[in-house]
Design an enzyme around this catalytic site. Structure first.
Site, PDB file in Angstrom:
ATOM      1  N   LYS A  67      -3.678   3.709   5.705  1.00 40.44           N
ATOM      2  CA  LYS A  67      -3.699   4.828   4.767  1.00 40.44           C
ATOM      3  C   LYS A  67      -2.319   5.409   4.507  1.00 40.44           C
ATOM      4  O   LYS A  67      -2.142   6.168   3.556  1.00 40.44           O
ATOM      5  CB  LYS A  67      -4.648   5.906   5.268  1.00 40.44           C
TER       6      LYS A  67
HETATM    7  C1  PLP Z   1     -10.100   4.623   6.552  1.00 38.48           C
HETATM    8  C2  PLP Z   1     -10.206   3.487   7.469  1.00 38.48           C
HETATM    9  C3  PLP Z   1     -11.056   2.405   7.207  1.00 38.48           C
HETATM   10  C4  PLP Z   1     -11.977   2.396   6.008  1.00 38.48           C
HETATM   11  O1  PLP Z   1     -11.281   2.277   4.790  1.00 38.48           O
HETATM   12  P1  PLP Z   1     -12.015   2.600   3.422  1.00 38.48           P
HETATM   13  O2  PLP Z   1     -10.974   2.474   2.376  1.00 38.48           O
HETATM   14  O3  PLP Z   1     -12.518   4.003   3.533  1.00 38.48           O
HETATM   15  O4  PLP Z   1     -13.128   1.639   3.273  1.00 38.48           O
HETATM   16  C5  PLP Z   1     -11.046   1.329   8.066  1.00 38.48           C
HETATM   17  N1  PLP Z   1     -10.274   1.320   9.165  1.00 38.48           N
HETATM   18  C6  PLP Z   1      -9.458   2.339   9.472  1.00 38.48           C
HETATM   19  C7  PLP Z   1      -8.652   2.285  10.708  1.00 38.48           C
HETATM   20  C8  PLP Z   1      -9.381   3.460   8.628  1.00 38.48           C
HETATM   21  O5  PLP Z   1      -8.575   4.471   8.937  1.00 38.48           O
END
Ligand code: PLP
Length: 430
Positions: free
Chosen positions: A107
């Site tokens: 993210k």
């Molecule tokens: C947010 C997150 C996900 C899920 O991602 P999405 O885009 O919401 O499907 C998977 N793994 C980790 C470690 C995350 O922080």
């Protein structure tokens, strides 16, 4: 680029407007009005292009003309200031490591890109914007870090009490400055519902400029295309068509991969790898979309009962179930299976995966069972030490903490407890 609302009852928006609004006034997610594939020559030549150039070519149609070329290049360069290695576990399974950024989760890419876009849009005025964001774990830290010190922007993060890891909690509650954390007595879905309610509350929005930084925001969603393309660059000469197994919660990440496919990137299949929160797995089997309340698991960033980006996936495949099924598979795994996978990855490949990555690995194995010739790549979405307790417990081995984690672990948590939407509103207005 013009964006329309997927509820079709709001005016179209420019990129700038879509970023600032987050959600359209009719509560729909924004979606780009057109997607122009990149030329064949780009894909043929990708091995010779830098990450910056790949990212620039991928995103520019979606932000133009609101961000000038030079500014966009600077934003991309700052966003991508870390590595995106592809590691082969065996002949048929690779992992794309997305945890080399400041908060060690994928993210970081979207959050850093969005923060810089908003900083650019706010460059001349002194109107404060409040970024309101719900997190199931990693969003909060990435957004907090991405926006730390950005002028004119206040960040308020809602997280479910007791449902994020200690390190995740530290990452979002210890920064100070323009970052505030709200500890919610409830689930991630409760946090997300409160955030949505705030955006619809005219009494509130008439008094303050609110925007979102969840993956519903186009500036967080779209830059996630970049690293799918980096993986393609790294692997396409050896493996013609790739299968991407994406550990999925809100489905923003996998949906960005599908956008890269719309830009012309050859992809054999996307695998949505889920924990027991498996609304999409069930949908692909039954064609019935039945969200359920989230269940807590060890891969907590995927504890999402009603994934908000799924509607964008349906739009990409023109709401055609057969077309969607051609490119999307989905499997769901229990915590026990996830732990066994973590141990297997460690013992067989001497590789330490976090619980989310391990779910992705299981998705690869499930797909390979039916398609033994495929080459699969699972996205390792967070660094294993972000889930230290589970990881050390499962592999019975102590992990060295990376610098980014050491920097927050002894800091003091600062958060305000809330239990209802009224509490949130009071907090925002005072
Ligand atoms: C947010 C997150 C996900 C899920 O991602 P999405 O885009 O919401 O499907 C998977 N793994 C980790 C470690 C995350 O922080």
């Amino acid at each position: 680029m013009t964006y329309y609302s997927l509820h079709h009852e709001a005016p179209n928006a420019t990129f700038r407007e879509a970023v600032i609004k987050g959600l359209a006034p009719d509560k729909g997610l924004y979606f780009p009005e057109s997607i122009t594939p990149l030329p064949k020559s780009f894909w043929n030549d990708i091995a010779n292009l830098s990450h910056e150039v790949i990212a620039y070519e991928a995103i520019r149609q979606f932000v133009s003309p609101d961000i000038p070329e030079a500014e966009l290049k600077r934003i991309i360069q700052e966003t991508l200031s870390f590595d995106f290695p592809v590691v082969d576990l065996n002949e048929q399974i690779s992992t794309l490591e997305l945890f080399h950024g400041p908060t060690m989760a994928f993210k970081d890419v979207g959050a850093r890109f969005m923060a810089r876009c908003l900083g650019y849009f706010n460059r001349n005025n002194n109107n404060e914007v409040t970024v309101l964001v719900a997190t199931s774990g990693d969003t909060g830290g990435a957004v907090a870090n991405g926006f730390l010190g950005v002028k004119g922007v206040n960040v308020v993060i809602l997280y479910p009490s007791g449902k994020v890891s200690d390190i995740q909690e530290k990452q979002l509650t210890t920064l100070g400055q323009n970052i505030k954390a709200l500890e919610v007595d409830g689930t991630f879905d409760d946090c997300q519902t409160m955030v949505k309610q705030a955006f619809l509350d005219e009494n509130l929005t008439s008094k303050m400029a609110l925007t979102s930084a969840n993956s519903i925001n186009v500036a967080r969603w779209l830059p996630q295309m970049f690293y799918f393309m980096f993986a393609y660059k790294a692997l396409h000469e050896k493996h013609e068509n790739l299968v991407f197994s994406v550990p999925s919660g809100n489905f923003g990440n996998i949906c960005a991969g599908m956008m890269a496919q719309q830009l012309g990137m050859p992809v054999e299949q996307f695998v949505a790898s889920n924990n027991v929160n498996n609304v999409v797995t069930r949908y692909l089997l039954s064609q019935l979309y039945e969200p359920k309340p989230a269940i807590q698991t060890i891969s907590n960033a995927m504890d999402v009962g009603a994934p908000s980006n799924f509607i964008r996936i349906q739009e990409i495949y023109k709401n055609n179930f057969e077309a969607l099924k051609k490119y999307l598979s989905s499997y769901s795994f229990t915590d026990e299976e996830t732990k066994s996978a973590m141990l297997e990855i460690y013992q067989k490949y001497n590789y330490v995966a976090d619980p989310h990555g391990a779910v992705g690995y299981l998705g690869c194995k499930a797909y390979l069972k039916k398609h033994p010739k495929a080459h699969t790549v699972f996205l390792e979405t967070a660094h294993p030490t972000k889930f230290l307790d589970v990881v050390e417990d499962v592999i019975s081995d102590k992990q060295e903490l990376p610098e980014q984690i050491k920097a927050v672990i002894d800091k003091k948590k600062k958060a305000t407890s809330i239990a209802s939407y009224e509490d949130l509103k009071t907090f925002l207005l005072t």
